[in-house]
Enzyme design. Sequence first.
Site, PDB file in Angstrom:
ATOM      1  N   GLU A  48       9.980   0.468  -3.476  1.00  0.00           N
ATOM      2  CA  GLU A  48       9.163   0.864  -2.246  1.00  0.00           C
ATOM      3  C   GLU A  48       7.520   0.475  -2.835  1.00  0.00           C
ATOM      4  OE1 GLU A  48      10.716   4.075   0.399  1.00  0.00           O
ATOM      5  OE2 GLU A  48       9.619   5.202  -0.963  1.00  0.00           O
TER       6      GLU A  48
ATOM      7  N   HIS B  96       8.649  10.347  -4.914  1.00  0.00           N
ATOM      8  CA  HIS B  96       7.678   9.470  -3.807  1.00  0.00           C
ATOM      9  C   HIS B  96       6.580   9.048  -3.593  1.00  0.00           C
ATOM     10  CE1 HIS B  96       7.841   8.269   0.595  1.00  0.00           C
ATOM     11  NE2 HIS B  96       8.660   7.019   1.006  1.00  0.00           N
TER      12      HIS B  96
HETATM   13  P1  PGA Z   1       8.837   3.632   6.356  1.00  0.00           P
HETATM   14  O1  PGA Z   1       8.736   4.491   5.169  1.00  0.00           O
HETATM   15  O2  PGA Z   1       9.864   2.293   6.043  1.00  0.00           O
HETATM   16  O3  PGA Z   1       8.318   3.676   7.630  1.00  0.00           O
HETATM   17  O4  PGA Z   1       8.377   1.919   6.060  1.00  0.00           O
HETATM   18  C1  PGA Z   1       9.934   4.135   2.986  1.00  0.00           C
HETATM   19  C2  PGA Z   1       9.252   4.860   3.148  1.00  0.00           C
HETATM   20  O5  PGA Z   1       8.386   5.971   2.784  1.00  0.00           O
HETATM   21  O6  PGA Z   1      10.338   5.569   2.060  1.00  0.00           O
END
Ligand code: PGA
Length: 251
Positions: free
Chosen positions: A164, A94
């Site tokens: 992401e 992540h």
């Molecule tokens: P968010 O986070 O939905 O708060 O933008 C997504 C993530 O970090 O997986």
Amino acid sequence: MPVPIIAANWKMTTTIKEAKALAGSIRSRLEKLKGIQILVFPPFPAIESVLSILSKSRIAIGAQNMYFSDRGPYTGEVSPEMVVELCKYVILGHSERRLLLNESDQEVALKIQAASKYKIKPILCIGETFQQKESDQAKQVIERQLYAGTEYLENPTDLMVAYEPIWAIGTGVAATPEEAQLNMEYIRACLEKRYGAESGRKIPLLYGGSVTKENVSRFIYQKDIDGTLIGQASVNPDSFVNIVTQAAKLV
Ligand code: PGA
């Protein structure tokens, strides 16, 4: 359309007590919903309690991280052998770990390899910063993270990849579904190159970054988006239930 995957990353935002309440609330409200795969990733200390609340439900549980060694003198770390006693999924790489805790591509690769050894299904997270996007380097960055993260992974059967964009995480500014699709089409092409067309095509791709009930359907509607990874909106039972309900309507 394949069953969409909705993954909830609770990050470090719930105490054990709060995690139990959240799990109980979503279980009772989502129990009967079909046509959707739901995964929740509570903080480590809450996994066991959440597991007992969600046992025999259709909601699966995972860990938000793990170390790559089997066991040993690694104070504070949790091994794959320990994770697999509890759950079958893990989020790896992540961006918050990469940026705040200096997790490297190489560590992510070793963790992905360890997940495979223990038959834990990893969600490999990749994504570019705002500066990288602005300087037209997004594809280069995600390609590097993708190939580096899967360096030791021979068989991708259990792999999922989450795209992401860092600038979209927790900011309330999601990528547009079309923009996400373009980058995810590229991720798909890289996976097909890495693992062959047939295997590459089957790897689920999730979009993450400010997903809400308003935009979830438009993401999942895209050709190369099989689901979403949700942070903030997943720890509020109302918004999470709304998101899952919207996504299930698409099937
Ligand atoms: P968010 O986070 O939905 O708060 O933008 C997504 C993530 O970090 O997986």
